[in-house]
Scaffold this motif. Structure first.
Motif, PDB file in Angstrom:
ATOM      1  N   GLN A  38      73.068  82.621  17.299  1.00 20.01           N
ATOM      2  CA  GLN A  38      71.958  81.572  18.376  1.00 20.01           C
ATOM      3  C   GLN A  38      71.243  82.341  19.002  1.00 20.01           C
ATOM      4  OE1 GLN A  38      74.333  77.501  17.861  1.00 20.01           O
ATOM      5  NE2 GLN A  38      72.655  76.638  17.833  1.00 20.01           N
ATOM      6  N   ASN A  39      70.634  81.966  19.674  1.00 14.29           N
ATOM      7  CA  ASN A  39      70.076  82.086  20.687  1.00 14.29           C
ATOM      8  C   ASN A  39      70.612  82.047  21.919  1.00 14.29           C
ATOM      9  OD1 ASN A  39      67.177  80.803  19.364  1.00 14.29           O
ATOM     10  ND2 ASN A  39      66.816  82.740  19.213  1.00 14.29           N
ATOM     11  N   GLY A  40      71.336  82.921  23.056  1.00 11.56           N
ATOM     12  CA  GLY A  40      71.497  83.054  23.500  1.00 11.56           C
ATOM     13  C   GLY A  40      73.230  83.601  23.657  1.00 11.56           C
ATOM     14  N   ALA A  41      73.463  83.581  22.600  1.00  5.23           N
ATOM     15  CA  ALA A  41      74.829  83.314  21.851  1.00  5.23           C
ATOM     16  C   ALA A  41      75.529  85.058  22.497  1.00  5.23           C
ATOM     17  CB  ALA A  41      75.335  84.140  20.257  1.00  5.23           C
ATOM     18  N   GLY A  42      74.498  86.323  22.892  1.00  7.77           N
ATOM     19  CA  GLY A  42      75.097  87.627  23.279  1.00  7.77           C
ATOM     20  C   GLY A  42      74.559  88.376  22.666  1.00  7.77           C
ATOM     21  N   LYS A  43      74.132  88.223  21.180  1.00  9.71           N
ATOM     22  CA  LYS A  43      73.782  89.521  20.677  1.00  9.71           C
ATOM     23  C   LYS A  43      73.121  90.815  21.584  1.00  9.71           C
ATOM     24  CE  LYS A  43      71.398  86.969  17.789  1.00  9.71           C
ATOM     25  NZ  LYS A  43      71.243  85.598  18.415  1.00  9.71           N
ATOM     26  N   SER A  44      71.779  90.153  22.829  1.00  6.21           N
ATOM     27  CA  SER A  44      70.835  91.324  23.533  1.00  6.21           C
ATOM     28  C   SER A  44      71.939  92.273  23.852  1.00  6.21           C
ATOM     29  CB  SER A  44      69.979  90.705  23.186  1.00  6.21           C
ATOM     30  OG  SER A  44      69.122  90.299  22.818  1.00  6.21           O
ATOM     31  N   THR A  45      73.139  91.212  24.885  1.00 11.96           N
ATOM     32  CA  THR A  45      73.638  91.381  25.772  1.00 11.96           C
ATOM     33  C   THR A  45      74.396  92.593  25.506  1.00 11.96           C
ATOM     34  OG1 THR A  45      73.391  89.522  27.224  1.00 11.96           O
ATOM     35  CG2 THR A  45      74.985  91.186  27.568  1.00 11.96           C
ATOM     36  N   LEU A  46      75.546  92.038  24.006  1.00 11.79           N
ATOM     37  CA  LEU A  46      76.128  93.021  23.902  1.00 11.79           C
ATOM     38  C   LEU A  46      75.926  94.956  23.149  1.00 11.79           C
ATOM     39  CD1 LEU A  46      79.829  93.519  22.712  1.00 11.79           C
ATOM     40  CD2 LEU A  46      78.379  93.085  20.412  1.00 11.79           C
ATOM     41  N   TYR A  85      64.753  98.160  21.052  1.00  8.39           N
ATOM     42  CA  TYR A  85      64.732  97.175  21.708  1.00  8.39           C
ATOM     43  C   TYR A  85      63.985  95.836  21.686  1.00  8.39           C
ATOM     44  CZ  TYR A  85      68.391  99.630  25.004  1.00  8.39           C
ATOM     45  OH  TYR A  85      68.268 100.781  25.566  1.00  8.39           O
ATOM     46  N   GLN A  86      64.780  94.508  21.537  1.00  8.40           N
ATOM     47  CA  GLN A  86      63.881  93.344  21.747  1.00  8.40           C
ATOM     48  C   GLN A  86      62.372  93.077  21.766  1.00  8.40           C
ATOM     49  OE1 GLN A  86      67.093  89.666  22.340  1.00  8.40           O
ATOM     50  NE2 GLN A  86      65.042  88.580  21.040  1.00  8.40           N
ATOM     51  N   GLU A  87      62.825  93.413  23.606  1.00  8.92           N
ATOM     52  CA  GLU A  87      61.126  93.720  24.333  1.00  8.92           C
ATOM     53  C   GLU A  87      61.377  94.760  24.255  1.00  8.92           C
ATOM     54  OE1 GLU A  87      64.711  92.536  25.971  1.00  8.92           O
ATOM     55  OE2 GLU A  87      64.247  90.969  25.153  1.00  8.92           O
ATOM     56  N   SER A 198      69.168  89.789  13.670  1.00  9.90           N
ATOM     57  CA  SER A 198      67.866  89.493  13.629  1.00  9.90           C
ATOM     58  C   SER A 198      67.860  88.082  12.789  1.00  9.90           C
ATOM     59  CB  SER A 198      67.237  89.522  11.519  1.00  9.90           C
ATOM     60  OG  SER A 198      66.275  89.320  11.266  1.00  9.90           O
ATOM     61  N   HIS A 199      66.896  87.063  13.450  1.00 12.74           N
ATOM     62  CA  HIS A 199      66.957  85.575  12.646  1.00 12.74           C
ATOM     63  C   HIS A 199      66.969  85.452  11.228  1.00 12.74           C
ATOM     64  CE1 HIS A 199      68.534  84.428  16.584  1.00 12.74           C
ATOM     65  NE2 HIS A 199      67.583  84.960  17.293  1.00 12.74           N
ATOM     66  N   PHE A 200      66.259  86.028  10.487  1.00 15.94           N
ATOM     67  CA  PHE A 200      65.871  86.244   9.764  1.00 15.94           C
ATOM     68  C   PHE A 200      67.450  86.539   8.335  1.00 15.94           C
ATOM     69  CE2 PHE A 200      61.811  87.256  11.817  1.00 15.94           C
ATOM     70  CZ  PHE A 200      61.309  86.093  11.275  1.00 15.94           C
ATOM     71  N   LEU A 403      66.723  84.489  30.498  1.00 19.06           N
ATOM     72  CA  LEU A 403      66.953  83.950  29.321  1.00 19.06           C
ATOM     73  C   LEU A 403      67.199  84.499  28.314  1.00 19.06           C
ATOM     74  CD1 LEU A 403      66.572  81.512  31.058  1.00 19.06           C
ATOM     75  CD2 LEU A 403      65.399  80.822  29.340  1.00 19.06           C
ATOM     76  N   SER A 404      67.831  84.385  27.127  1.00 19.17           N
ATOM     77  CA  SER A 404      67.629  84.986  25.543  1.00 19.17           C
ATOM     78  C   SER A 404      66.036  85.634  24.851  1.00 19.17           C
ATOM     79  CB  SER A 404      68.828  84.988  24.589  1.00 19.17           C
ATOM     80  OG  SER A 404      68.258  83.516  24.310  1.00 19.17           O
ATOM     81  N   GLY A 405      66.019  85.888  24.170  1.00 17.18           N
ATOM     82  CA  GLY A 405      64.467  85.785  24.148  1.00 17.18           C
ATOM     83  C   GLY A 405      63.717  84.363  23.371  1.00 17.18           C
ATOM     84  N   GLY A 406      65.106  84.158  22.550  1.00 14.22           N
ATOM     85  CA  GLY A 406      64.925  82.854  21.905  1.00 14.22           C
ATOM     86  C   GLY A 406      64.704  81.533  23.035  1.00 14.22           C
ATOM     87  N   ASN A 407      64.656  81.566  23.741  1.00 15.73           N
ATOM     88  CA  ASN A 407      65.254  80.731  24.772  1.00 15.73           C
ATOM     89  C   ASN A 407      63.717  81.221  25.907  1.00 15.73           C
ATOM     90  OD1 ASN A 407      67.705  79.291  24.794  1.00 15.73           O
ATOM     91  ND2 ASN A 407      68.446  80.857  24.598  1.00 15.73           N
TER      92      ASN A 407
HETATM   93  N1  ATP Z   1      69.966  89.334  33.506  1.00 13.28           N
HETATM   94  C1  ATP Z   1      70.812  88.565  32.902  1.00 13.28           C
HETATM   95  N2  ATP Z   1      70.706  88.044  34.152  1.00 13.28           N
HETATM   96  C2  ATP Z   1      71.505  86.505  33.732  1.00 13.28           C
HETATM   97  N3  ATP Z   1      71.809  85.595  32.282  1.00 13.28           N
HETATM   98  C3  ATP Z   1      71.223  87.066  31.307  1.00 13.28           C
HETATM   99  C4  ATP Z   1      71.285  88.303  32.242  1.00 13.28           C
HETATM  100  N4  ATP Z   1      70.958  88.741  30.747  1.00 13.28           N
HETATM  101  C5  ATP Z   1      71.523  87.967  29.873  1.00 13.28           C
HETATM  102  N5  ATP Z   1      71.583  86.206  30.108  1.00 13.28           N
HETATM  103  C6  ATP Z   1      72.346  85.780  29.721  1.00 13.28           C
HETATM  104  O1  ATP Z   1      73.517  85.739  28.673  1.00 13.28           O
HETATM  105  C7  ATP Z   1      73.106  85.134  27.487  1.00 13.28           C
HETATM  106  C8  ATP Z   1      73.603  85.866  26.546  1.00 13.28           C
HETATM  107  O2  ATP Z   1      72.372  86.783  26.094  1.00 13.28           O
HETATM  108  P1  ATP Z   1      71.364  87.759  24.758  1.00 13.28           P
HETATM  109  O3  ATP Z   1      70.283  87.703  25.963  1.00 13.28           O
HETATM  110  O4  ATP Z   1      72.475  88.506  25.294  1.00 13.28           O
HETATM  111  O5  ATP Z   1      71.047  86.627  23.826  1.00 13.28           O
HETATM  112  P2  ATP Z   1      70.542  86.674  22.547  1.00 13.28           P
HETATM  113  O6  ATP Z   1      72.243  86.455  21.428  1.00 13.28           O
HETATM  114  O7  ATP Z   1      70.186  88.110  21.788  1.00 13.28           O
HETATM  115  O8  ATP Z   1      70.007  85.543  22.423  1.00 13.28           O
HETATM  116  P3  ATP Z   1      68.222  85.854  21.347  1.00 13.28           P
HETATM  117  O9  ATP Z   1      68.702  85.549  19.907  1.00 13.28           O
HETATM  118  O10 ATP Z   1      67.862  84.228  21.507  1.00 13.28           O
HETATM  119  O11 ATP Z   1      67.512  86.935  21.127  1.00 13.28           O
HETATM  120  C9  ATP Z   1      72.159  84.470  27.400  1.00 13.28           C
HETATM  121  O12 ATP Z   1      73.050  82.671  28.074  1.00 13.28           O
HETATM  122  C10 ATP Z   1      71.125  84.530  28.852  1.00 13.28           C
HETATM  123  O13 ATP Z   1      70.219  83.403  29.163  1.00 13.28           O
END
Ligand code: ATP
Ligand code: MG
Lengths: 507, 318
Positions: A38-46, A85-87, A198-200, A403-407
């Motif tokens: 889901q949005n904010g699960a941490g995919k992009s962060t990983l 990257y997503q962005e 992907s969300h698709f 915030l994550s992209g979806g949020n």
């Molecule tokens: N630079 C940052 N500073 C503070 N919090 C962050 C930062 N980057 C990400 N987060 C938080 O870490 C969590 C995971 O974000 P991430 O972007 O990894 O989600 P995601 O799985 O890629 O979601 P999406 O599908 O919406 O892209 C979110 O709660 C986000 O708010």
């Protein structure tokens, strides 16, 4: 076989808020591996930890059997890890060539950049994606989709052993998605591994071998795609029972079943310097009108013209309250029109501003009391929408870029909903939001439509258009060529209409 | 050094630098801990601080204003022309009033000129304000025939030498200006819009922000504040030298803003940060001067401070 990449026990917190808690990821050589959640699960962060954008708090990363310690994206690149990257992280003012070869320019004997071969090489790379454009032009002068494909071309052209794609298809239409899949299969055939976010979920079944599912910063499951179903993946993502989800149903905006009211918007024979030649569209109260067409058919441009961002060279825009149309976006907003743009980063978010400030940006004039912004009311409104849309954040004072992209997307939608508009122009409203949130957003839009809001909907997802719109106006090369009426529209019918008008034009 | 320390440092770097400077001065500068020293520093920092506040707003829109020193010179040249005129001799209070208000209004007009170039003609801020940077001082010198104008006018000199509750008048003025501008930046729609324009101009336009008017506004405010600073300089010196008023002020103001935490890319307007930045710049100047270091070296020191401030900003990485 030894995995190409193994990430174990990854932890990461941002200012004390955990984004990842013991996340894992394992990629085999030559594998196409999905990461979903889901949005904010941490995919992009990983991913960003893997590529050196962020530093992990703890955990192990091994690449090709050796521990990997990268400090910067450049180092990751040099280790054979390429990322889209997503962005988009390209430079819009620079030429396409510069963007593709940036940092890896071919040199002449004198050490200067060899532009002739740089352009030729770029042309060749892009031709592999079926794109034939003038590579000396500024990248920003092309559509988001072309920019997206350029980013992909860049990543793939570098000698990568692992290519990471974070939501690569969110701004592509069907045909381009096919092109991209071709590229992914080509990479796989060459033994290159691909991480595909992907969300698709339907896409995963076409190209992925395995999927890692993340929830709340943790890896919760790894599945063989062949052994699972879409419903199974969704159940893993949400941590719920598949039956329960199936019972709840998974779509829609419910087009063609609504009573519509008086005319809200009437745009006739729109003509602008940007693409449009002759577009007419009408929206009634309580109606969703879709704009269909291929990329570059002028859908976004039509929206921009109605919202008075582009000057009209011909034609008229009139709304029930403003028969004369608008001369700038501020007037359009005062006239009860909202416009959710497709380009979240370039035209949507103000990255350093807080969620609160981003959400109320268009609403400001109505929040002013005796010269100052009414902070109490502002916070009330923001909290209301954060709750209603289930926006995941640490605090409303957090900068939106965190915030994550979806949020982020949900905050931007809230920005316009907060205006209580009569007419909402939504350009890709569910881009980048997860399946659950997509359903939520669609039902929120539905709610507003039932209250009498008119919606002009642009979506690259045929399903969203076909099921959501009461009518679909089909555009082609800046001309509105035909109109379909719901109920009765099927994806086939829409594709047919688009293709037909295309044939008519080429014949 | 890990990420946490960097964040800390970039947030409190200004205060740390300020404390360090105080300590160094207490140790090495003779007679530092005297009231007289405080007064000298307050009266000198005031002009930098006032201009830096305006500069901060301009930089917050991702612009820059190089014309501040030239605007100071224009305002400083006009004021004596007014209060020394026959009309003002005949009507002293009205004359004094006009000698303050007219130069500031003229400055605002100069700012509107800058703003119009930037907002309506799309000229890059650095170029747009360079025009007045070059021509403004020329205009000031033409106005005064290139002469040094000296005068004795107790009413006007109050701007530079007056005291309230024992502290220099211009110190209080800085405080009032900072509070008003801070309030504007943080509590009003105009302030919010300044940050939006600097943070993402496209997004600002799309949400109905009158981008051009916002830009026009910040250049006008910056110039107006520069005008006030010009008057103070003239009042302190009891003389107006169009060739020297506000010379190199643009550098001090930009340095103060950057040291105070303003990002040159726009989107941030730390008003009190800019004041702190001005104090630091002033203290560095004073330290070097009081210890007999040449002016030229002071310039290098200032450059080093800017580099350091920018470096600390860049170091902000997760
Ligand atoms: N630079 C940052 N500073 C503070 N919090 C962050 C930062 N980057 C990400 N987060 C938080 O870490 C969590 C995971 O974000 P991430 O972007 O990894 O989600 P995601 O799985 O890629 O979601 P999406 O599908 O919406 O892209 C979110 O709660 C986000 O708010
Ligand atoms: Mg993401």
């Amino acid at each position: 076989m030894q995995p190409l990449l193994k990430m174990q026990g990854i932890h990461k917190s941002f200012a004390g808020v955990a984004a990842l808690t013991s996340a894992e990821l394992e990629i085999a050589p030559g594998e196409v591996h999905a990461v979903i959640g889901q949005n904010g699960a941490g995919k992009s962060t990983l991913i960003k930890i893997l590529t050196g954008v962020y530093r992990k708090d703890s955990g192990e990363v091994a690449f090709d059997g050796r521990p990997l310690h990268v400090q910067s994206p450049r180092e990751a690149q040099d280790n054979g890890i390429s990322t889209i990257y997503q962005e988009l992280s390209l430079v819009p003012l620079r030429s396409v060539t510069e963007n593709v070869i940036m940092g890896y320019e071919p040199r002449t004997a004198l050490g200067l950049i060899d532009w002739t071969s740089a352009h030729a090489r770029t042309r060749e790379i892009l031709a592999g994606f079926g794109i034939n454009i003038d590579v000396t032009q500024a990248l920003g002068s092309y559509s988001t989709a072309i920019q997206q494909l350029t980013a992909i071309a860049r990543a793939v052209s570098l000698n990568a052993r692992l290519v990471i794609m974070d939501e690569p298809t969110s701004s592509l239409d069907d045909r381009e998605v096919e092109t991209l899949f071709g590229v992914v299969r080509g990479l796989k055939a060459r033994g290159v591994s691909v991480i595909y976010i992907s969300h698709f979920l339907d896409e995963l079944f076409q190209i992925c071998d395995r999927a890692t599912i993340m929830r709340d910063g943790q890896t919760v499951a790894v599945r063989e795609i062949a052994d699972t179903t879409k419903l199974g993946l969704i159940a893993d993502m949400l941590g719920r029972d598949p039956e329960e989800i199936a019972a709840a149903g998974m779509t829609e905006l419910g087009g063609g079943q609504r009573e519509t009211g008086e005319v809200l918007l009437e745009a006739t024979n729109l003509h602008t310097d940007r693409m449009l030649r002759d577009v007419s569209v009408t929206v009634h109260k309580g109606e969703i009108v879709g704009l269909g067409g291929l990329l570059g058919s002028g859908r976004t441009e039509a929206a921009r013209a109605i919202f008075a961002m582009d000057r009209l060279r011909g034609g008229t825009v009139s709304t029930h309250l403003h028969p004369e149309g608008f001369s700038n976006p501020a007037e359009a907003i005062r006239g009860g029109v909202g416009f959710l743009t497709e380009d979240r980063k370039a035209e949507g978010i103000v990255p350093d501003m807080s969620v609160r400030e981003n959400l109320t940006l268009a609403l400001l004039p109505r929040l002013v009391r005796r010269g100052t912004i009414d902070r109490v009311r502002e916070e009330e409104i923001v909290k209301k929408f954060v709750d209603a849309l289930g926006i995941k954040l640490a605090s409303i004072e957090q900068p939106i870029r965190e915030l994550s992209g979806g949020n982020q997307q949900k905050v931007l939608l809230a920005r316009w909903l907060a205006l209580e508009p009569d007419l909402l122009i939504l350009d890709e409203p569910t881009r980048g939001v997860d399946v659950g949130a997509k359903f939520e957003i669609q039902s929120i839009i539905q709610e507003y439509v039932e209250k009498g809001v008119g919606v002009l909907l642009i979506s690259s997802e045929f399903e969203e258009l076909v099921e959501g719109a009461d009518r679909i106006v089909v555009l082609q090369d800046g001309v509105s060529v035909t109109e379909l009426q719901n109920p009765g529209i099927t994806e086939q019918a829409l594709i047919g209409a688009i293709a037909q008008s295309h044939e008519r034009a080429t014949a | 050094m890990d990420a946490f320390d960097w964040k800390h440092l970039s947030r409190h770097g200004g205060l740390v630098a300020f404390a360090a400077l105080l300590l160094i001065n207490i140790l090495i500068t003779p007679n530092f801990l005297q009231l007289q020293t405080l007064f000298v520093n307050i009266s000198q920092v005031a002009t930098i601080a006032i201009v830096a506040v305006g500069m901060t707003l301009v930089i917050a829109t991702a612009g820059i204003d190089l014309s501040v020193g030239a605007v100071m010179a224009v305002a400083g040249a006009i004021a004596p022309l007014i209060f020394l005129s026959d009309f003002a001799q005949a009507n002293p209070s009205l004359g004094l009033f006009l000698a303050i208000v007219v130069p500031v209004l003229v400055s605002v007009v100069c700012g509107l000129f800058n703003g119009a170039l930037v907002a309506f003609l799309g000229v890059q801020p650095i170029i747009a304000t360079l025009i007045f940077f070059i021509s403004g001082r020329g205009i000031a010198q033409v106005l005064t025939n290139g002469n040094l104008q000296t005068f004795t006018h107790p009413g006007f000199s109050y701007l530079g030498t007056g005291k309230i509750l024992g502290l220099p008048f211009q110190g209080w003025l800085v405080l009032v200006i900072a509070i008003v501008v801070w309030w504007m930046a943080n509590r009003t729609m105009f302030g919010r819009r300044i940050l939006a324009v600097g943070g993402n101009e496209n997004a600002a336009r799309l949400t109905g922000t009158p981008v051009r008017r916002v830009k026009l506004g910040v250049y006008a405010i910056s110039a107006g504040l520069s005008g006030i600073a010009g008057l103070i300089v003239v009042a302190i010196n009891s003389a107006s030298d169009a060739a020297r008023i506000g010379n190199l002020m643009e550098l001090d103001a930009i340095a103060a803003a950057v040291v105070g935490g303003t990002l040159l890319m726009g989107g941030k307007a730390p008003i009190f940060g800019a004041i702190l930045g001005a104090v630091i710049i002033q203290l560095v100047k004073y330290t070097l001067l009081a210890n007999g270091v040449a002016d030229e070296v002071a310039l290098i020191a200032k450059a080093a401070i800017i580099v350091l401030a920018v470096y600390v900003q860049q170091g902000r990485k997760e």
